[in-house]
Design a protein around this motif. Structure first.
Motif, PDB file in Angstrom:
ATOM      1  N   ASP A  20      -2.330 -37.850  26.747  1.00  0.00           N
ATOM      2  CA  ASP A  20      -1.578 -36.946  27.634  1.00  0.00           C
ATOM      3  C   ASP A  20      -2.491 -35.853  28.171  1.00  0.00           C
ATOM      4  O   ASP A  20      -2.390 -35.459  29.332  1.00  0.00           O
ATOM      5  CB  ASP A  20      -0.328 -36.368  26.941  1.00  0.00           C
ATOM      6  CG  ASP A  20      -0.591 -35.800  25.544  1.00  0.00           C
ATOM      7  OD1 ASP A  20      -1.736 -35.885  25.050  1.00  0.00           O
ATOM      8  OD2 ASP A  20       0.369 -35.280  24.941  1.00  0.00           O
ATOM      9  N   GLY A  21      -3.440 -35.405  27.348  1.00  0.00           N
ATOM     10  CA  GLY A  21      -4.396 -34.409  27.833  1.00  0.00           C
ATOM     11  C   GLY A  21      -5.252 -34.991  28.952  1.00  0.00           C
ATOM     12  O   GLY A  21      -5.605 -34.297  29.908  1.00  0.00           O
ATOM     13  N   ASN A  64       0.013 -41.751  25.698  1.00  0.00           N
ATOM     14  CA  ASN A  64       0.250 -41.331  24.320  1.00  0.00           C
ATOM     15  C   ASN A  64       0.525 -39.825  24.311  1.00  0.00           C
ATOM     16  O   ASN A  64      -0.391 -39.019  24.294  1.00  0.00           O
ATOM     17  CB  ASN A  64      -1.000 -41.695  23.512  1.00  0.00           C
ATOM     18  CG  ASN A  64      -0.903 -41.244  22.074  1.00  0.00           C
ATOM     19  OD1 ASN A  64       0.147 -40.787  21.616  1.00  0.00           O
ATOM     20  ND2 ASN A  64      -2.001 -41.356  21.357  1.00  0.00           N
ATOM     21  N   ASN A  91       1.171 -37.107  22.502  1.00  0.00           N
ATOM     22  CA  ASN A  91       1.218 -36.411  21.210  1.00  0.00           C
ATOM     23  C   ASN A  91       1.234 -34.901  21.422  1.00  0.00           C
ATOM     24  O   ASN A  91       1.130 -34.139  20.470  1.00  0.00           O
ATOM     25  CB  ASN A  91       0.064 -36.853  20.305  1.00  0.00           C
ATOM     26  CG  ASN A  91      -1.290 -36.708  20.994  1.00  0.00           C
ATOM     27  OD1 ASN A  91      -1.455 -35.876  21.883  1.00  0.00           O
ATOM     28  ND2 ASN A  91      -2.251 -37.514  20.589  1.00  0.00           N
ATOM     29  N   GLN A 106      -0.798 -32.926  22.306  1.00  0.00           N
ATOM     30  CA  GLN A 106      -2.017 -32.171  21.990  1.00  0.00           C
ATOM     31  C   GLN A 106      -3.225 -32.788  22.670  1.00  0.00           C
ATOM     32  O   GLN A 106      -3.276 -33.988  22.901  1.00  0.00           O
ATOM     33  CB  GLN A 106      -2.270 -32.189  20.479  1.00  0.00           C
ATOM     34  CG  GLN A 106      -1.287 -31.351  19.697  1.00  0.00           C
ATOM     35  CD  GLN A 106      -1.559 -31.444  18.201  1.00  0.00           C
ATOM     36  OE1 GLN A 106      -0.731 -31.958  17.463  1.00  0.00           O
ATOM     37  NE2 GLN A 106      -2.713 -30.974  17.768  1.00  0.00           N
ATOM     38  N   ARG A 107      -4.183 -31.926  22.915  1.00  0.00           N
ATOM     39  CA  ARG A 107      -5.490 -32.391  23.374  1.00  0.00           C
ATOM     40  C   ARG A 107      -6.515 -31.926  22.346  1.00  0.00           C
ATOM     41  O   ARG A 107      -6.183 -31.984  21.153  1.00  0.00           O
ATOM     42  CB  ARG A 107      -5.767 -31.912  24.796  1.00  0.00           C
ATOM     43  CG  ARG A 107      -5.378 -30.464  25.077  1.00  0.00           C
ATOM     44  CD  ARG A 107      -5.679 -30.090  26.516  1.00  0.00           C
ATOM     45  NE  ARG A 107      -5.083 -28.848  26.922  1.00  0.00           N
ATOM     46  CZ  ARG A 107      -5.492 -27.641  26.565  1.00  0.00           C
ATOM     47  NH1 ARG A 107      -6.537 -27.527  25.753  1.00  0.00           N
ATOM     48  NH2 ARG A 107      -4.895 -26.549  26.986  1.00  0.00           N
ATOM     49  N   VAL A 161      -1.127 -29.604  24.965  1.00  0.00           N
ATOM     50  CA  VAL A 161      -1.386 -29.942  26.369  1.00  0.00           C
ATOM     51  C   VAL A 161      -0.589 -28.996  27.268  1.00  0.00           C
ATOM     52  O   VAL A 161      -1.103 -28.445  28.227  1.00  0.00           O
ATOM     53  CB  VAL A 161      -1.010 -31.414  26.651  1.00  0.00           C
ATOM     54  CG1 VAL A 161      -1.232 -31.760  28.118  1.00  0.00           C
ATOM     55  CG2 VAL A 161      -1.838 -32.354  25.771  1.00  0.00           C
TER      56      VAL A 161
HETATM   57 MG   LIG Z   1      -2.995 -35.898  23.378  1.00  0.00          MG
END
Ligand SMILES: [Mg+2]
Ligand SMILES: Cc1ncc(C[n+]2csc(CCOP(=O)(O)OP(=O)(O)O)c2C)c(N)n1
Length: 895
Positions: free
Chosen positions: A235-236, A263, A265, A267-268, A273
């Protein structure tokens, strides 16, 4: 019947009336079905708009699964055994990173990306990704690069990679070999197919790959199949402009052979994110707006009973309200916290979970960790037609790492686990490893006859073999193609043509050839007219999956804009990045499809290596073949265009790419020799190289190829003597190097020097400084490692061994380019080049400004002769006056 008391709170709406509206809608839905209900809504929306109420469009749907539980269908796999397999893969992936970092803590590696992606990958491996076989081309799968430990770990269970290899993860130089950090076909050519780790490249590559697959089908070069292109992204990663940059192309082209799995989640690397927003909703809006089929997989099966109770949409609304930063926090908090923060905002929500224990609330699963939900989404994507699909799957970064990383901001770089953490992980996933072995963190593979291994093998067999597997299946070309290039060796007989025109002539010939004609893929980013290629529009047509639905304005002309379903030209519009990914798809089709397509990507040279170098790097990694043609190249050739367009850089920027051969030819025969030999090397001999050739738009008479038999070889190796001095007895001698656009200035200088100053100069055409440079460093290296043997001599040195006089090199690129080889030149070499910003001007003025015209070549030669003690300074000074050179002129480097 729905209790709509929540709606009743909307001010100005009578609750009773609202209730009736809902009942009417429910009735349509129940009696006529969802399609009719959707049409009804559409009509109402239209009506609202007509009456001036709106805008009624929202790109978002509620924060729930797109596929509701009741439409989910059955999961065809053995969920228990698949879970066990996945757990083993999780363990080995973790062990790889942990073990590698025990030996050397600087080795790195990622645990948490795969930990979050495991179910997304495994459902694909067990049920969807089809291998490449003789009968079926197979699916193309771009796997998130940072999840590579999971892919290796699966290959270990599959028996494709040994424990030794896993041991040597990120230690490729170990005696037994190792595994590359990320997917790199260059490093693991039998395994990886697509490099994905420079983020943002693979989404774009996937779109153009899916489009290229269609192109091959429409042109009848490969059979129509239902093969899919899958791209797994973070996603990042979607923040990279390339990631979403071409999503409208995918929908415009109805690429229902393309599936993105993002994906989510949340987070990056550094943190969330979208801490203050919702990445899933943001992406949904972007993709839906672009015309994609969007499937959200947000909640696991244990949420189903809650949503079933949520007849008023309260839960959906509450979940939709929370920003991602809050959602991430829930992962690390207790069940009581979840109860209070998610459900505590409304007594009716609290009531929903009154019988759900805290522990169950804490472990409520995300959709992306639930194989049944993921399977349903993949199946729907697989079956969907008419547009590409994106699956937005909610997961937890570092899933299963517990306190040591699950959902934590530090998780991306987590690569060490202590014994307690390992024990917890081991127990959670039921890995048969004893406590006393934990410190060693051994790899674990169940016996061959175990149900796990048997199941995993059977699934892959059913799906056509292992993925990823890279295998070259194309057959070498057979013809020598002499006839195609012959006419270009004899010169243009006084007719003035540019090297671009000469190249287009060659392209036209190649397109007619019975062997390679259909394999040629001309690619242009909206510059065909700039390069005089418009005649090809009519000859071979422009590819369009829709044919031509309109009568082109220029239909009455000979060279009209012809679009056709079987058109051969990929007219990409203004996207060098997109064009490059088409080039990559075509240049790697020899492996992907077993088809030797030969891409010729012609573009404005300044917008190539300077703008899209990372794609070019990836192309090299992928062992891509083909020809890139930097058009209107050279800083002073492209008159008028100025600072942004005039390219004096690209041959320097071509240096780092190990498999790229870069040529700066001046004459048609040079190009002919290079292209013909390139086709031989790449498509007959199977070398994994590709070509960068600069071509210009300056028209002049093309000379015939000199008759010296060494010329062809010299062109390919980087230099040859184009014209020797007439007066070999002169005391004043010089060797002049020219290339591309500036070669003719050098030839002119040869004449001036002979006529006015009695200097006898030989002229060399240096077709490739890069080739000379590689030869030089390779020779030096060999000598270094073989001190007792007779030293080898670099090609450039050999050429100059008995060439008398001073040496001057002039180029339309940076002075650094000739300087690359100066250490193998027996004497001092003066260099003229075009460092600095370009200018809007004519060629003559530009060559004066950059000090690369025949006068400056003359001056530099005389100066070198003076330095050599062969002539007086006064002669040089007079020459400056005679040549009309302004010694106080602006310095092009700083001006
Ligand atoms: Mg991510
Ligand atoms: C072009 C580029 N920039 C930066 C990086 C370094 N990098 C590697 S992974 C990562 C974070 C990835 O986050 P996301 O895409 O959300 O994937 P996740 O690991 O969360 O699944 C970063 C910044 C990279 N690999 N490529």
């Amino acid at each position: 019947m729905a209790d709509n008391s929540s709606v009743a709170k909307i001010p100005g709406i009578d609750p009773q009336e609202m209730q009736e509206w809902f009942e009417s809608f429910d009735a349509v839905l129940n009696e006529e079905g969802p399609e009719a209900a959707t049409l009804l809504l559409d009509r109402l929306r239209e009506r609202a708009l007509t009456l001036g109420v709106g805008p009624a469009f929202t790109a978002n749907t509620p924060y729930v699964n797109t596929i509701p539980a009741e439409r989910q269908g059955i999961f065809p796999g053995d969920q228990e055994i698949e879970r066990r397999i996945k757990s083993l893969i999780r363990w080995n992936a973790l062990a790889m990173v942990v073990r590698a970092n025990r030996v050397d803590h600087s080795i790195g590696g990622h645990i948490s990306t795969y930990a979050s992606a495991a179910t997304l990958f495994e459902v694909g491996f067990n049920h969807f990704f089809r291998g490449r076989t003789e009968e079926f081309e197979g699916d193309t799968v771009y796997l998130q690069g940072h999840a590579s430990p999971g892919v290796y770990s699966r290959a270990f269970l599959e028996g494709r990679l040994s424990a030794k290899k896993l041991e040597n993860f990120r230690r490729e130089l170990r005696p037994d070999g190792g595994l590359s950090s990320y997917p790199h076909p260059w490093l693991m050519p039998d395994f990886w197919e697509y490099p994905t780790v420079s983020m943002g490249l693979s989404p774009l590559m996937a779109i153009y790959q899916a489009r290229f697959n269609r192109y091959l089908e429409y042109r009848g070069i490969k059979p129509k199949t239902n093969a899919k292109v899958w791209a797994f992204l973070g996603d990042g990663e979607t923040d990279e402009p390339e990631s979403l940059g071409a999503i409208t192309l995918a929908s415009r082209e109805n690429l229902d052979n393309l599936i993105f799995v993002i994906n989510c989640n949340l987070q990056r690397l550094d943190g969330p994110v979208r801490g203050n927003g919702k990445i899933v909703q943001e992406l949904e809006a972007a993709f839906r707006g672009a015309g994609w089929n969007v499937i959200k997989v947000l909640w696991g099966s244990d949420w189903d009973p809650l949503f079933e109770q949520d007849t008023e949409g309260l839960l959906a609304k509450r979940l939709g309200e929370m920003v991602d930063g809050e959602s991430q926090k829930l992962v690390v908090e207790s069940g009581a916290y979840v109860r209070e923060h998610v459900f505590g905002t409304d007594p009716r929500l609290l009531k929903m979970v009154e019988n759900v224990p805290d522990e169950a609330l804490r472990t409520l699963r995300q959709g992306g960790h639930d194989p049944r939900k993921v399977y349903a989404a993949y199946k729907a994507a697989f079956e969907h037609s008419g547009s590409p699909t994106v699956i937005l799957a909610r997961t937890i970064k570092g899933y299963g790492l517990g306190e040591s990383g699950e959902g934590r901001n530090i998780t991306h770089q987590q690569k060490k686990l202590n014994e307690d953490e390992l024990r917890e992980f081991r127990s959670r996933f039921g890995i048969p490893i004893n406590d006393d072995q934990l410190a060693d963190t051994p790899f674990y593979r169940p016996p061959e006859e175990s149900r796990e291994i048997q199941y995993l093998r059977a699934r892959r067999k059913e799906l056509g073999g292992y993925v990823p597997t890279r295998k070259v299946r194309s057959k070498p070309l057979v013809a020598d193609h002499d006839a195609l290039f012959r006419e270009f060796l004899t010169g243009s007989e006084g007719r003035e043509v540019s090297t671009t025109m000469a190249f287009v002539g060659m392209l036209r010939q190649m397109l007619r050839d019975p062997e390679i004609g259909k394999l040629v893929v001309p690619i242009v980013p909206d510059e065909a007219r700039t390069f005089g290629m418009e005649s090809l529009f009519r000859q071979v047509g422009i590819y369009s999956s829709r044919g031509q639905l309109y009568e082109p304005v220029d239909q009455h002309t000979l060279l009209y804009y012809k679009e056709a379903k079987d058109g051969q030209i990929l007219e990409e519009g203004i996207t060098e990045a997109g064009s490059m990914t088409s080039f990559i798809a075509a240049g790697t089709a020899y492996a992907t499809h077993g088809i030797n397509t030969i891409p010729f990507f012609i573009y404005y040279s300044m917008f190539g290596l300077q703008r899209i170098s990372d794609f070019i790097w990836a192309a090299a990694d992928m062992r891509c073949r083909g020809f890139m043609l930097g058009g209107t190249a050279g800083r002073t050739t492209l008159a008028g265009e100025g600072l942004q367009h005039q390219d004096g850089n690209s041959h320097i920027l071509a240096l780092p790419i190990p498999t790229m051969w870069a040529y700066d030819p001046a004459f048609a025969y040079e190009i002919a020799v290079i292209v013909q030999d390139g086709i031989r090397r790449m498509y007959k001999d199977g070398e994994n190289v590709f070509y960068y050739i600069t071509v210009m738009n300056e028209a002049y008479a093309m000379p015939p190829m000199p008759s010296d038999p060494g010329v062809k070889d010299g062109i390919l190796k980087g230099m040859y003597k184009y014209r020797a001095a007439a007066d070999k007895k002169s005391k004043l001698r010089a060797q002049l190097f020219g290339s591309g656009a500036i070669l003719r200035e050098v030839i002119k200088a040869q004449e001036i020097l002979a006529e006015k100053y009695g200097v006898a100069a030989d002229v060399w055409s240096v077709t490739s400084y890069k080739a000379l440079y590689y030869d030089g460093i390779n020779t030096e290296r060999w000598n270094l490692l073989h001190p007792t043997e007779k030293p080898r001599v670099p090609y450039v040195t050999q050429n100059l061994s008995d060439a008398p006089g001073v040496i001057v090199a002039a180029t339309d690129y940076l002075k650094a380019l000739p300087n690359l080889v100066s250490k193998w030149i027996p004497r001092h070499m003066a260099t003229l080049g075009t460092d600095g910003f370009g200018r809007s001007e004519g060629r003559e003025a530009l060559r004066n400004f950059f000090e690369v015209d025949s006068r400056f070549v003359t001056l530099a030669t005389l100066y070198e002769l003076q330095q050599d003690g062969k002539i007086e300074a006064s002669v040089v000074e007079k020459a400056i006056k005679d040549l009309g050179i302004d010694t106080e002129k602006a310095n092009p480097l700083t001006a």
